[in-house]
Design a protein around this motif. Structure first.
Motif, mmCIF file in Angstrom:
data_model
loop_
_atom_site.group_PDB
_atom_site.id
_atom_site.type_symbol
_atom_site.label_atom_id
_atom_site.label_comp_id
_atom_site.label_asym_id
_atom_site.label_seq_id
_atom_site.Cartn_x
_atom_site.Cartn_y
_atom_site.Cartn_z
ATOM 1 N N MET A 320 0.825 -1.274 0.312
ATOM 2 C CA MET A 320 0.604 0.308 -0.045
ATOM 3 C C MET A 320 1.266 1.394 -0.192
ATOM 4 O O MET A 320 0.230 2.364 -0.105
ATOM 5 N N ARG A 323 1.502 2.570 -3.112
ATOM 6 C CA ARG A 323 0.381 3.089 -3.820
ATOM 7 C C ARG A 323 0.359 4.557 -3.261
ATOM 8 O O ARG A 323 -0.306 5.440 -4.598
ATOM 9 N N MET A 324 1.360 4.752 -2.582
ATOM 10 C CA MET A 324 0.774 6.339 -1.816
ATOM 11 C C MET A 324 2.072 7.182 -2.534
ATOM 12 O O MET A 324 3.366 6.870 -3.241
ATOM 13 N N ASP A 361 -3.254 8.324 -2.047
ATOM 14 C CA ASP A 361 -3.399 7.355 -3.027
ATOM 15 C C ASP A 361 -2.808 7.281 -4.316
ATOM 16 O O ASP A 361 -3.982 8.583 -5.093
ATOM 17 N N ARG A 362 -2.674 6.952 -5.336
ATOM 18 C CA ARG A 362 -1.807 7.155 -6.294
ATOM 19 C C ARG A 362 -3.407 7.590 -7.109
ATOM 20 O O ARG A 362 -3.244 7.885 -8.199
ATOM 21 N N GLN A 506 -10.732 8.078 0.674
ATOM 22 C CA GLN A 506 -10.231 7.544 0.912
ATOM 23 C C GLN A 506 -9.654 6.227 -0.044
ATOM 24 O O GLN A 506 -10.431 5.348 1.114
ATOM 25 N N LEU A 508 -8.315 3.269 0.343
ATOM 26 C CA LEU A 508 -7.124 2.252 -0.496
ATOM 27 C C LEU A 508 -7.387 0.566 -0.417
ATOM 28 O O LEU A 508 -8.844 0.264 0.235
#
Length: 789
Positions: A320, A323-324, A361-362, A506, A508
């Motif tokens: 994760m 991905r940020m 988040d991307r 958000q 995620l």
């Protein structure tokens, strides 16, 4: 070509880093550390460009480095004009590298190089030829467009301060010097591959949850086995005692009759009975030993699952984090957008940031990049005034555009504000009437007028330019925000500026969630937006002006059933209504539910664009038993239905909510519970089980069954005691009971009937007879295909 790709990637990183230093240099034009930092970045960029054969990039970088070197040696003063020139140079470098990445030709920026050289040598320079174009804007995804003319630099000669050493124009770094800034090793990976890896990690978490659930069921079965073994050992002790008593009695009878030829223990029938008894005792001991081994293995499996859970969680968190992306990575691009728009409109603007160090988040960051750029262009084209007007209004010549990023619960909040003139609501109203969006005599609030700018094709600009007038933009921004499941709010004050507030989920892949039930449906709510759990009396909930006080704040009351469009919360079996307390920004809501099940870590699965376009749907997750549970974002649901009246319908019987009757089987025999449960499930009934009367009462605190199948002989509380307790409880007294027992005597049957039991069947029962009584008591008909009518 591989060398060019390496240069383009490194050059982009260097220019992004330089852009941050340049922004600080505008505030502190004499900071030597910032000047040296920019000089190092340009030196590294220059060396890489020449190695890759990009001589024009190298020459411009060299000229800019010469100016910074002169400033570092205090031979010239940068001032505001020098910083502006550097901004133009960096924008030009970025445009050139973008063209290199697109495999397009790059010309030599001779006029711009001359400007830097002249300023570094502290001499005047003639105005650049109109053919000299400033290639800016390529960083925002469009081809570079020429400006009308390149801005002129000041020709005033600045007197030099006394120096401690003579001027040496040739001083500087050699091209062969090593760059001070060494690039960090990185691995490039495709986004789709990363998404697949995150998805696989989520699948591992789901399988782990299923293993944990199955292990829990195994432990429960082992406990049932232990209880059965204890009963077996107790029965064997009683058998041994009975056997010894019979032996002693037989011996006494033999003695009284005078026949003492054989001792009773020497007879085959007694020795065989004792041998069987001892063999059964040994078997019971073996079963106990096997149960101990199973317990040890279960503990080892639980330890392994705990370790696997930790590793799996770390794997998920690591994936994760990949991905940020920091919001800072977008900042250089936004600054270039502002500089380009300000240059084209003749205005002055500066970008200010708040909370840009946070990560997003991307997917959210990539999808919001274009909307953010458009809003910044709008802020300059429509919001900020030209310097003369700002000066007359008592404002500084340079306008301020602020971008703030923060987290509120499960939402990411982006605020884009300016200190311009604010929205021209008169012009908005006139254009809306002209386009027949509203009637001429319509009475609209300021908020409703502001929302009109997000209508497709709406624009108040008088002329069409590259930045404004086409009416394409804000409707695209609003559409993108809605597709992400977010909201956009507008606040504007005449003469003070406008603020756009974007609230985005958000998104995620893994998160903690609270599970709640409404009716027979279970939902998950991300724990980030949950403040707590409370309870309220039914009388207080029914009040029209009721609210819930928690943590010194008032929470408006809502019903989850009304929010999702199902039956309202009734919370049968609870004296008070459970409340889920949700907070986001200024919103405070206490949402009534039937039951708060608990919290756990879940894997978020996307529902696709169709499902995500529905307000309040965050996604879905897969439970350990294979069920799909919808993840709710309660905040937009509350905002949407804030004015909806609550349903205060009194509590009704559970069977009115259930589509399938619920039958509870209460028996201390595991086999009996499983066999009877399967029979009922084959006939399309929902089944609940309990191992004795106390267990049944504990389970019925959460629900009321439609029918009960009850055994008599059970530990802790037998069937007679349970039936007595149910008939004395107003909530349970109407539940019909079928007793199924091996006690078929008339005395036992009569006692059951006296307690109010509806049917009395003996073991083993016939399936047809059992189902006939079940259908009769429930008042339903069986269609013969496994369904009910």
């Amino acid at each position: 070509m591989e060398l060019v790709d390496i240069f383009v990637e490194e050059g982009g990183d260097l220019l992004d880093h330089s852009d941050g230093l340049l922004s600080q240099l505008r505030e502190q034009t004499e900071d030597q550390e910032l000047i040296v930092g920019l000089q190092r970045d340009l030196h590294t960029l220059k060396g890489g460009a020449r190695m890759a054969g990009m001589m024009s990039v190298g020459e411009l970088g060299h000229a800019m480095e010469s100016l910074l070197e002169a400033a570092a040696a205090q031979k010239v003063e940068l001032g505001e004009a020098g910083v502006s020139l550097l901004e133009r140079g960096f924008d030009r470098l970025h445009g050139m590298i973008t063209r290199v990445a697109a495999r397009r030709a790059v010309g030599m920026p001779e006029a711009l190089i001359e400007e830097f050289t002249a300023r570094a040598e502290n001499r005047a320079v003639a105005a650049p030829e109109p053919a000299e174009l400033a290639e800016v804007g390529a960083a925002v995804g469009a081809e570079a467009a020429p400006q009308a003319t390149a801005p002129k630099t000041s020709t005033k000669v600045v007197p030099l301060k006394p120096l401690s050493m003579p001027i040496n124009p040739d001083a500087g770094f050699d091209d062969d010097d090593l760059g001070v800034r060494a690039p960090q090793e990185q691995v490039r990976i495709r986004a789709d591959l990363l998404d697949r890896l995150v998805n696989y990690a989520g699948e591992v978490a789901i399988y782990r949850a299923r293993l944990e659930q199955q292990l829990s069921a195994f432990r429960s079965t082992a406990q049932e086995m232990e209880q059965t073994n204890l009963r077996l050992r107790d029965q064997l002790r009683r058998l041994d005692s009975e056997t010894e008593a019979q032996i002693i009695a037989r011996y006494q009878r033999e003695g009284d009759a005078g026949s003492e030829t054989f001792d009773p223990l020497e007879l085959d029938r007694f020795s065989t009975l004792q041998q069987l008894s001892r063999a059964l005792a040994e078997s019971a001991a073996d079963l106990q030993s096997l149960h101990g081994s199973m317990e040890d293995l279960t503990r080892q499996y639980e330890t392994l699952l705990t370790q696997q859970s930790r590793v799996s969680s770390e794997l998920q968190e690591g994936l994760m984090r990949t991905r940020m992306l920091p919001f800072d990575s977008l900042v250089p691009r936004l600054r270039r957008v502002i500089r380009q728009a300000a240059s084209e409109t003749g205005k002055q603007a500066q970008l200010k940031l708040d909370g840009a160090q946070g990560e997003l988040d991307r997917n959210v960051l990539e999808r919001m990049t274009a909307p953010l750029e458009h809003m910044l262009r709008n802020a300059i084209a429509h919001g900020l005034e030209v310097p003369d007007v700002r000066r007359a209004a008592g404002k500084p010549d340079e306008g301020s555009i602020r971008v703030a990023v923060r987290r509120e619960g499960s939402e990411v909040v982006l605020q884009i504000s300016d200190d311009g003139a604010g929205l021209n609501r008169d012009a908005i109203r006139a254009r809306a009437i002209e386009r027949e969006l509203i009637q001429a005599d319509a009475v609209l609030s300021e908020t409703e007028l502001d929302q009109l700018i997000m209508q497709p094709g709406f624009s108040t600009a008088e002329t069409v330019s590259r930045l404004a007038g086409r009416g394409v933009g804000m409707d695209v921004v609003a559409s993108e925000v809605r597709q992400l499941g977010g909201t956009i709010d507008i606040a504007s004050r005449p003469g003070e500026g406008t603020t756009f507030t974007l609230r985005l989920p958000q998104t995620l892949a893994v998160t903690q969630a609270v599970f709640v039930k409404i009716g027979d449906t279970e939902y998950a709510v991300p724990i980030a937006s949950v403040r707590g759990v409370g309870r309220i009396s039914r009388e207080d909930l029914a009040k029209s002006d009721a609210s819930y006080r928690y943590g010194g704040e008032d929470y408006a009351l809502h019903d989850l059933g009304a929010l999702v469009g199902t039956s309202t919360a009734k919370a049968e079996g609870h004296l008070q209504m459970p409340l889920l307390l949700v907070r986001s920004g200024d919103l405070r809501a206490a949402v009534a539910v039937d039951q708060v099940v608990g919290s756990r870590e879940i894997v978020v699965k996307s529902g696709g664009p169709q499902l995500l376009s529905i307000p309040g749907i965050f996604g879905a997750t897969i439970m350990g038993d294979g069920r799909v549970v919808v993840i709710l974002d309660v905040v937009p649901l509350v905002r949407r239905f804030a004015a909806a009246p609550r349903d205060t319908t009194p509590v009704v019987h559970a069977s009115e909510q259930r589509g399938v009757p619920l039958v509870m089987v209460v028996d201390d025999s595991v086999t009996m519970r499983k066999v009877t449960g399967r029979v009922l499930e084959r006939h399309s009934f929902e089944v609940a089980t309990a191992k004795d009367g106390l267990d049944a009462l504990e389970r019925m605190a959460d629900f009321v069954p439609d029918l009960m199948l009850l055994d008599i002989e059970m530990p802790r509380m037998d069937g007679y005691e349970l039936a007595t307790a149910m008939k004395a409880d107003p909530r349970l007294r109407n539940v019909p009971i079928i007793m199924i027992t091996s006690r078929t005597g008339e005395k036992h049957r009569q006692r059951a009937m006296d307690l109010g039991v509806e049917r009395y069947l003996g073991k083993p029962y016939q399936e047809a007879e059992l189902m006939r009584n079940v259908f009769d008591l429930l008042g339903v008909e069986h269609t013969g295909d496994g369904s009910l009518q």
